[in-house]
Design an enzyme around this catalytic site. Structure first.
Site, short mmCIF file in Angstrom:
data_model
loop_
_atom_site.label_atom_id
_atom_site.label_comp_id
_atom_site.label_asym_id
_atom_site.label_seq_id
_atom_site.Cartn_x
_atom_site.Cartn_y
_atom_site.Cartn_z
N HIS A 67 110.65 -63.52 -60.83
CA HIS A 67 111.51 -63.62 -59.38
C HIS A 67 110.63 -64.24 -58.21
CE1 HIS A 67 109.98 -59.77 -57.85
NE2 HIS A 67 111.10 -59.10 -58.50
N ASP B 104 115.05 -55.93 -64.86
CA ASP B 104 113.89 -55.62 -65.89
C ASP B 104 113.72 -54.55 -66.75
OD1 ASP B 104 113.19 -55.09 -63.23
OD2 ASP B 104 110.95 -55.37 -63.68
N HIS C 55 105.24 -51.48 -66.22
CA HIS C 55 104.73 -52.80 -66.54
C HIS C 55 103.56 -52.53 -66.71
CE1 HIS C 55 108.31 -54.81 -65.07
NE2 HIS C 55 108.54 -54.42 -63.90
N ASP D 293 108.06 -48.67 -61.43
CA ASP D 293 107.03 -49.98 -61.14
C ASP D 293 105.65 -49.52 -60.32
OD1 ASP D 293 108.86 -52.13 -61.38
OD2 ASP D 293 109.69 -52.14 -59.57
N HIS E 298 110.24 -49.33 -56.05
CA HIS E 298 110.38 -50.75 -55.13
C HIS E 298 111.50 -51.29 -54.67
CE1 HIS E 298 111.00 -55.14 -56.66
NE2 HIS E 298 110.64 -55.32 -55.54
N HIS F 187 115.00 -47.00 -62.43
CA HIS F 187 114.88 -48.09 -61.21
C HIS F 187 116.08 -49.07 -61.85
CE1 HIS F 187 114.00 -51.48 -58.91
NE2 HIS F 187 112.75 -51.73 -59.54
FE1 FEO Z 1 111.62 -53.55 -59.51
FE2 FEO Z 1 110.07 -53.84 -62.85
O1 FEO Z 1 111.45 -54.03 -61.29
#
Ligand code: FEO
Length: 402
Positions: A28, A86, A228, A167, A148, A82
């Site tokens: 993004h 993703d 991540h 996140d 996030h 979340h």
């Molecule tokens: Fe806020 Fe990895 O998405």
């Protein structure tokens, strides 16, 4: 038939079943030069639990990893920490395939999932501080609104002292290694800082609040497993400490000179400005915005004390690269910066004033009057540029008390 993908064991009962996105270069709008991972986790408790899912194109990779340890039909609970796509992009397929007994999310997450995916499956909202028994294991949920998204929460597996941090404490980094202790620390620090600067910087006050809350609750972590990048199983305090440092945004004796140039004159000024800063002992990074990505600027600004921006005047305005980069940076709300603007011009020369206005809108304290040079700078103009950079450095050092 063999399985194309294998789960990775984290503890006796917890497996990584996520996906590696080696090719992604634009997340993004953020340049992910080293790719990313979408981490999902499987908890083999009495109630078998899947923690998050993966981005939609990676659904089969996740299912393959799950199948390498358990029949997916045996999964009882699905938890969504979340609802950004993703992590939830494959939730509809996942629910259809595993048919979980219950799906859990924060109250805002439950709403967001239904609104995103128009799910018919009921989502059970879990409140901040609520616990969920998995039989021989217990999960506690903590809401982390805006870290996030408003729906975000983290899940803590008490018996393993394992935090599924979503996140938070993550980074965009595709590697064959799953654990942070297997990856060079300079790469971890660079990609962690880049991720923080581009994703979480505007929410720094909330990061500090979360760190305080963790301390007050006396939570201990043996493992931090984000959604991540690598998993922190040795010294997980390291990533918490880095997050606190980045969130505090204490200015350092470091400057960023960001510019674009039409015929090279503003570039000549930028180089002299940088030399003046460095001559005063201020570490300086020069970014030609034509040659860098907009996500590089916040990465460099994180921990800096000064931001100097340069643009020639183009059609009575600033160069589009400056507008692009400063618009993006403004949204990330960097704090505690002093700054200044410079540029070469031919006749009207509005760019410097416009840059100063943009800096002020961002909350940057414009420390020195802007510097404008007509057409091509001569030796005297370059000396003036160098002195202007040195003056900003002296202002910065004065404010830092050094
Ligand atoms: Fe806020 Fe990895 O998405």
């Amino acid at each position: 038939m063999g399985n194309s993908f294998e789960a990775v064991k984290i503890t006796d009962d917890v497996y990584w079943v996520g996906a590696i996105d080696w090719a992604i270069r634009d997340f993004h709008g953020y340049h992910t030069g080293r790719g990313s991972t979408y981490n999902a986790y499987l908890i083999l408790a009495d109630k078998v639990t899947l923690m998050d899912t993966v981005k939609s194109p990676f659904f089969e990779e996740m299912m393959g990893r799950i199948r390498s340890v358990i029949d997916p039909a045996k999964i009882d609970y699905l938890i969504s920490n979340h609802s950004e796509m993703d992590h939830s992009g494959s939730i509809r397929q996942t629910i259809a395939t595993i048919q979980p007994e219950q799906v859990f999310a924060s109250p805002m997450g439950a709403k967001a999932l239904v609104e995103h995916f128009h799910l018919s499956q009921e989502i059970t909202p879990v409140k901040d501080g609520e616990t969920l028994s998995l039989g021989n294991r217990t999960l506690t949920f903590l809401e982390t609104r805006m870290l996030h998204w408003p729906d975000s929460m983290v899940s803590y597996l008490a018996e393993e002292q394992l935090l599924f941090s979503q996140d938070g404490f993550g980074m965009h980094l595709a590697t064959s290694e799953r654990f942070a202790d297997e990856i060079p620390s300079d790469i971890l620090e660079f990609e962690g800082a880049k991720y923080y600067a581009n994703i979480l910087l505007p929410y720094s006050a909330l990061v500090l609040k979360l760190a305080k809350r963790i301390e007050e609750l006396g939570l201990r972590f043996s493992i931090i497993a984000p959604d991540h990048g690598p998993i922190w199983r040795k010294n997980p305090e390291k990533i918490i400490g880095l997050y606190v440092r980045w969130a505090e945004q204490k200015p350092g004796n470091r400057a960023v000179v960001a510019f674009d140039s039409m015929w090279g004159s503003t570039e000549l000024m930028a180089r002299s400005v940088a030399d003046g800063l460095a001559g005063e002992g201020t570490k300086t990074k020069v970014l030609n915005l034509r040659a860098s990505h907009r996500s590089d600027l916040p990465t460099e600004v994180l921990g800096a004390g000064a931001l100097l921006v340069g643009s020639p005047t183009l059609n009575n305005g600033i160069f589009p690269t400056l507008a692009d980069n400063l618009c993006y940076l403004k949204g990330l709300k960097p704090q505690n910066l002093i700054g200044g603007a410079f540029g070469s011009y031919g006749w009207s020369g509005e760019s410097v004033k416009q840059l100063e206005a943009l800096l002020k809108e961002m909350g940057v304290d414009v420390a020195c009057d802007g510097l404008r040079i007509k057409y091509v700078p001569d030796q005297q103009a370059l000396a003036q540029s160098r002195e202007w950079g040195a003056a900003v450095a002296r202002q910065l050092k004065g404010r830092l008390g050094i």
